[in-house]
Design a protein around this motif. Structure first.
Motif, PDB file in Angstrom:
ATOM      1  N   LEU A   1      -7.526  -3.665   3.777  1.00  0.00           N
ATOM      2  CA  LEU A   1      -8.616  -4.646   3.803  1.00  0.00           C
ATOM      3  C   LEU A   1      -8.155  -5.931   3.108  1.00  0.00           C
ATOM      4  CD1 LEU A   1     -11.690  -5.213   4.335  1.00  0.00           C
ATOM      5  CD2 LEU A   1     -12.044  -4.571   1.961  1.00  0.00           C
TER       6      LEU A   1
ATOM      7  N   THR B   1       0.836  -1.196   0.000  1.00  0.00           N
ATOM      8  CA  THR B   1       0.000   0.000   0.000  1.00  0.00           C
ATOM      9  C   THR B   1       0.873   1.250   0.000  1.00  0.00           C
ATOM     10  OG1 THR B   1      -1.570  -1.272   1.295  1.00  0.00           O
ATOM     11  CG2 THR B   1      -1.967   1.075   1.137  1.00  0.00           C
TER      12      THR B   1
ATOM     13  N   ILE C   1      -7.593   7.592   0.276  1.00  0.00           N
ATOM     14  CA  ILE C   1      -8.314   6.864   1.323  1.00  0.00           C
ATOM     15  C   ILE C   1      -8.806   5.532   0.765  1.00  0.00           C
ATOM     16  CG2 ILE C   1     -10.369   6.900   2.796  1.00  0.00           C
ATOM     17  CD1 ILE C   1      -9.877   9.976   2.996  1.00  0.00           C
TER      18      ILE C   1
ATOM     19  N   ALA D   1      -7.629   1.999   2.225  1.00  0.00           N
ATOM     20  CA  ALA D   1      -8.640   1.080   2.744  1.00  0.00           C
ATOM     21  C   ALA D   1      -8.570  -0.239   1.978  1.00  0.00           C
ATOM     22  CB  ALA D   1     -10.018   1.701   2.621  1.00  0.00           C
ATOM     23  N   THR D   2      -8.515  -0.143   0.654  1.00  0.00           N
ATOM     24  CA  THR D   2      -8.474  -1.359  -0.162  1.00  0.00           C
ATOM     25  C   THR D   2      -7.251  -2.185   0.204  1.00  0.00           C
ATOM     26  OG1 THR D   2      -9.398  -0.027  -1.924  1.00  0.00           O
ATOM     27  CG2 THR D   2      -8.626  -2.215  -2.534  1.00  0.00           C
TER      28      THR D   2
END
Lengths: 247, 851
Positions: free
Chosen positions: B826, B784, B818, B822-823
């Motif tokens: 998650l 990320t 964001i 988040a992806t």
């Protein structure tokens, strides 16, 4: 006639002050059909010797002559071919491919040599039958006991009809009974089938199956013993001798 | 079967979950590449079918190079060609119909969304084509208000012989009485409404003009050579302003569709590359796992080539499997999408979608990329495998750890590439900047192994807090660092998915700001009269000048400005011309200027000048001040570029704005397709509204929208489109999930003995689970982190590159960031679920014995 001969075989690891001679001018030989055991305490250079004999590693100096050919002068391809056709290996951890059946594992060297699968499997079946595995041909390694797996490995070592079989602690991972079976099998390989067997082991009971025992210490040959009885009965004598030599 | 293939197949079958996951990545890429490339050609073919059907069954047709209507006198030039046996002029035009025009029911799909108006010379056309009437009569010279239609159209419109139906035309609704009925239409394409030439010209507001001359010739249809010679002779006779053969209208639609296809193909290829990363990663691990097996094979006589072949065979099998499944699923995906999209698509560009089209080229490309990338991903690990020494067979097993420093050649290549990409940003050239994005991604991939430690350390602190006093966070951190190369490859796969997500997020957030400003200036008038298809103009039915006059005559209505359309071409590139009134247009609307300013409007009125959009500049390579030759129905005319500007509706299509006076003179078009008006100040809008709507009632082809209602409508449309984009992008991030899941599953298998040991010395199931979960989160964190970083770069470079043909201002993609974060996290947590369970439930004794 000697199938195997070494001349001043030396292997040094490291350089300068840290250099350690794993093997220091080893001269030995093995005749056709002879079963030779190499013994010695841990770190004496047994395994290094076997690697050099099999052309798996290169010596620092000296020669390994197999069937009249100097291994050191061979290219990787030529060495590979030599291993495939003239040598068989038996390893401590069996090293069977988990995805192949017993017969496929045993047939591997001839299949690698380009022999048709049916023909290769027929040869392998022959050897496995001789070793009492006729009922286990289609089983995968995880469906076989340790002793059975090692018998498959011995069959694999013999399938290409090699002149020389090299065994590295072949019973090291087996119980006593299976160990005896395999040692007997290796003795037969020499006596019945006329192959030369060189086996590295630290187990006197197993070494007692051999025709001759070579003792190594600190990279040198310190003793050679020819055995009269080759059925493991001399184990105690071998053990005694080894203890004496080690000190 | 060959030994290598046998071994490869057995190894793959022996690790079913892993094989499934890695192959899935390839399947995914092929599905997108192939599926998307079914959808677009299907649309193109439907469009082509429309046009071919429009061209009819005649041998040749002569049309204007510009795509516009022309003077029928051209036919005289063909008089001397003996082989022409029959000849008829025609006025053919597709009319987009407003929504719910015939069935007046918004709930059901329209039966008829467009018709083909065909104006013919009744006598001449019958020498060309046969019209087997089922009832009534054929058209006669002098018919006005009469039509001949097919039984199928009659059924759709629920009319019979003698009945009258209405069509929207430039002079308002025009009644047509059915005087003849032809058999039901079997050809694809729009239904024809046959009228006399004069009637068609009147309905389209182009008196004395035709769009095509249809010819039949007395040459054997199978004699290709003679036909080609004749085509050349006809071409010679009509001159270079005309073309013999297919119709040119619809070129703008083709261009837009092709661009869409290119973008979607990029998605597919990117997904495939991510698949390649995953496969590459898996092979690296497989290599470690099979060190022993490979050593043994080498010891018993397998050559390096054999080992290489075995690995490549594994890649090949996975590639073939993934590609075949991908093609099958892609087809299903394409067909499904076509079914779902049929309604909105036909409303937007008025085509009826039929069966999906599979072009051999795309099948080959999918196979080539699907298999090629998989095999290529395996090459490096395969080479490394072939170099494994037979001695490996004799060494005891242990999960390898390599805490290398990762400052090798790759690191410096990465540094150089990232530096280069940053430098590329400052070159100011769009192509260079866009390419910089790619260079940046590749550079970061090279840098990745060295980045693992700092990023792990950073996230490790957080995890340490989270799992305080358990030590699992520490173990997880150590596990990450022991294989930085593998972690880096996985992170790179995750990075690409997230980078694109954040990058597009940047473009979208930059666009939303810009688009809103543009919409206000462009469509911010008090009233808008918009045609049924807002994206593509050619088939919209407009109004004659009478409508604008009527509207202007209403007391309280201020300036009324219209936009007109004509087709043209320059240097073989189709362009859309929009005619505006240089004085009125700026009062009610406006363009966003990129080069030049508002003074350009004035120049449009003096001589032949045009304001072009960015797409025009991109397509033609022209610059401000250049003079270009535009194809008109009567030969070429030279127009000079006086400004570069865009409006909202034509941002993507090659467009030039010219004055309405020039459009009428050079292209013969005076039809208003879009009308905007402002009310006088101080007027009560509610009092005027009924009057305006009353005038518009006769022109149902226009959707009359009051002021900012349209803005809201457009913004809502944009939001829908953008959420669809995000959905598609999230799709692209799926391979990242697969990559992480794969790496974690592999590392758990690889460390079976270690995990057994941990359990033996007292780690609880819960702690083992937490350790793997922590690893998953760390891995996701690294991916990320890199993804967000490169996403920011990509987004910025794309916005800068797009500024060339669309006025944009960079805005920071907070929403994208964001969404990306988040992806990523998650997916990390998800990816850890299965391996964590697997690790926790491991049988301790079996694990300790595991080899």
């Amino acid at each position: 006639m000697n199938i195997l001969e070494t001349k001043n075989l030396t292997k040094i690891y490291g350089k300068g002050d840290t250099a350690i001679a794993a093997l220091d001018g080893i001269n030995l030989h093995a005749a056709e059909g002879e079963f030779v055991a190499v013994m010695g305490p841990s770190g004496c250079g047994k395994s290094t010797l076997l690697h050099l004999l099999g052309g798996l590693d290169h010596p620092t100096s000296g020669k390994v002559i197999i069937n009249g050919q100097d291994v050191a002068e061979m290219t990787d391809d030529a060495l590979t071919e030599l291993r495939r056709r003239e040598m068989g290996f038996v390893f401590q951890f069996f090293n069977l491919l988990p995805v192949l059946s017993a017969v496929e594992n045993a047939a591997l060297p001839v299949m690698l040599d380009g022999v048709k699968a049916e023909e290769a499997k027929a040869k392998a079946t022959e050897w496995l039958t001789r070793f009492g595995l006729a009922e286990r041909l289609a089983n995968r390694p995880d469906q076989l006991s340790g002793g059975q797996q090692q018998r498959v490995a011995v069959a694999r070592a013999l399938v290409s009809e090699p002149k020389l079989v090299l065994a590295d602690e072949p019973t090291g991972n087996l119980d006593t009974r299976s160990g005896d079976e395999i040692a007997g099998l290796l003795r037969d390989v020499g006596q019945k089938y006329g192959r030369t067997v060189v086996m590295v082991t630290h187990d006197p009971r197993i070494a007692a199956y051999a025709d001759r025992i070579i003792f190594l210490k600190d990279g040198r040959v310190i003793d050679e013993t020819v055995l009269e009885q080759k059925n493991g009965k001399n184990a105690e004598m071998v053990a005694e001798r080894m203890t004496k030599l080690a000190n | 079967m060959n030994l290598q293939l046998t071994l490869a197949a057995r190894y793959l079958a022996g690790r079913k979950l892993r094989t499934f996951l890695t192959t899935l990545a390839i399947v995914f890429g092929v599905v997108i590449l192939f599926g998307m490339n079914i959808i677009m050609p299907s649309m193109l073919q439907a469009l082509e079918a429309n046009m071919k059907a429009a061209a009819g069954v005649v041998d040749f047709s002569v049309t204007s190079v510009s795509g516009e209507a022309f003077d029928p006198a051209v036919a005289a030039r063909l008089a001397d060609i003996e082989e022409i046996s029959a000849l008829a002029p025609a006025y053919v035009r597709t009319f987009n119909l407003p929504m719910d025009f015939f069935d007046e029911d918004p709930a059901t799909l329209d039966r008829v969304t467009a018709i083909q108006l065909v104006g013919v010379d009744p006598e001449a056309v019958q020498t060309l084509r046969a019209f087997p009437l089922m009832g009534g009569r054929f058209l006669e010279a002098g018919d006005l208000g009469q039509t001949v239609i097919s039984q199928s159209l009659a059924d759709a419109l629920q009319v019979r012989l003698g009945d009258t139906f209405w069509l929207p035309t430039v002079d308002g609704l025009t009644p047509l009485t059915v005087v003849g009925v032809l058999p039901a239409r079997t050809l694809p394409g729009n239904e024809e409404v046959l009228v006399t030439l004069a009637e068609a010209q009147r309905m389209a507001g182009q008196p004395g003009r035709i769009t095509t001359i249809d010819l039949n010739v007395a040459v054997d249809a199978t004699d290709q050579e003679a036909r080609e010679a004749l085509a050349a002779e006809i071409q010679n006779a009509v001159g270079e302003n005309y073309q013999v053969g297919a119709l040119t209208s619809g070129a703008d639609v083709f261009a837009a569709l092709e661009m869409g296809q290119a973008i979607l193909s990029m998605f597919g290829i990117m997904a495939l590359f991510m698949g390649g990363f995953i496969i590459h990663n898996t092979f690296r691990t497989v290599l470690m796992e099979r060190q022993h097996d490979i050593g043994m094979l080498r010891a018993v006589g397998a050559s390096r080539r054999t080992i290489l072949g075995m690995f490549l065979a594994e890649g090949l099998i996975q590639g073939v499997l993934g590609t075949v499944v991908g093609l099958a699923l892609g087809y299903v995906f394409g067909v499904g999408m076509l079914k779902v999209a049929a309604a909105p698509i036909s409303a937007f560009i008025n085509i009826q979608l039929k069966d999906p089209v599979v072009e051999p080229g795309i099948v080959l490309l999918s196979i080539f990329l699907g298999i090629g990338i998989t095999v290529a991903a395996g090459i490096l690990p395969a080479l490394r495998a072939s170099r494994i020494s037979p001695l490996e067979a004799l060494r005891p097993t242990a999960a390898a750890a390599s805490f290398e420093t990762n400052r090798g050649r790759g690191f410096w290549v990465g540094v150089a590439l990232v530096a280069l990409s940053v430098a590329m940003l400052f070159f100011g050239q769009e192509a260079m900047i866009a390419a910089g994005g790619f260079v940046f991604l590749v550079g970061l991939t090279f840098l990745a192994p060295a980045l693992v430690r700092p990023i792990t350390d950073m996230f490790g602190v957080l995890l340490g807090r989270l799992y305080a006093r358990e030590g699992t966070g520490e173990v997880a951190r150590g596990n990450m660092l022991r294989q930085p190369a593998r972690v880096a490859t996985t992170a790179s796969a995750a990075m690409i998915g997230l980078a694109v997500l954040v990058g597009v997020g940047a473009v979208l957030s930059s666009m939303s700001g810009t688009v809103f400003t543009m919409l206000r200036s462009n469509l911010g008038s008090d009233y808008l009269m918009v045609p049924p298809s807002i994206g593509l103009w050619a088939n919209n039915v407009g109004a004659s000048e009478g409508l604008v006059d009527e509207l202007a005559a209403i007391e309280g209505v201020g300036p009324v400005a219209s936009t007109r359309f004509a087709a043209s071409a320059t240097e073989g590139i189709a362009i859309s011309l929009l005619g505006i009134d240089p004085t009125l247009f700026p009062q009610v609307s406006g363009l966003g200027f990129q080069e030049g300013d508002e003074s350009a409007y004035g120049e449009l009125g003096r001589g032949r000048a045009m304001i072009v959009n960015g797409a025009f500049i991109m397509a033609t390579g022209a610059e401000l001040g250049d003079t270009l030759e535009l194809a008109t129905p009567d030969g070429v005319q030279r127009y000079t570029i006086v400004a570069v500007a865009a409006d909202f509706l034509n941002a993507k299509v090659t467009t030039a704005f010219i004055s309405q006076a020039n459009m009428a003179a050079d292209f013969g078009r005076a039809e208003d397709v879009l009308i905007q008006l402002n009310l006088d100040e101080g007027v009560d809008p509610e009092a005027l509204d009924p009057q305006i709507r009353e005038v518009m009632q006769a022109y149902p082809q226009f959707n009359t929208i009051a002021g900012y209602a349209y803005l809201d409508q457009m913004l809502a449309l944009f939001e829908t489109a953008w959420s669809a984009m995000y959905f598609l992008l999230a799709f692209l991030a799926v391979p990242s999930l697969i990559a992480m899941l794969n790496t974690l599953a592999i590392s758990v298998i690889e460390r079976t003995r270690e995990i057994g040991m941990l359990r033996a010395v007292g780690a609880t199931q819960r702690q083992v689970k937490r350790m793997v979960t922590a690893e998953a989160l760390l891995l996701a964190g690294i991916g990320t982190g890199m993804g967000l970083l490169s996403g920011l770069y990509l987004g910025y470079s794309w916005v800068v590159a797009m500024e060339a043909f669309f006025p944009l201002e960079y805005s920071f993609p907070l929403a994208g960031l964001i969404a990306g974060l988040a992806t990523g996290l998650l997916f990390g947590a998800l990816a850890g679920l299965i391996p964590a369970r697997q690790a926790a439930r491991m049988d301790v004794v079996a694990a300790l014995r595991y080899e």
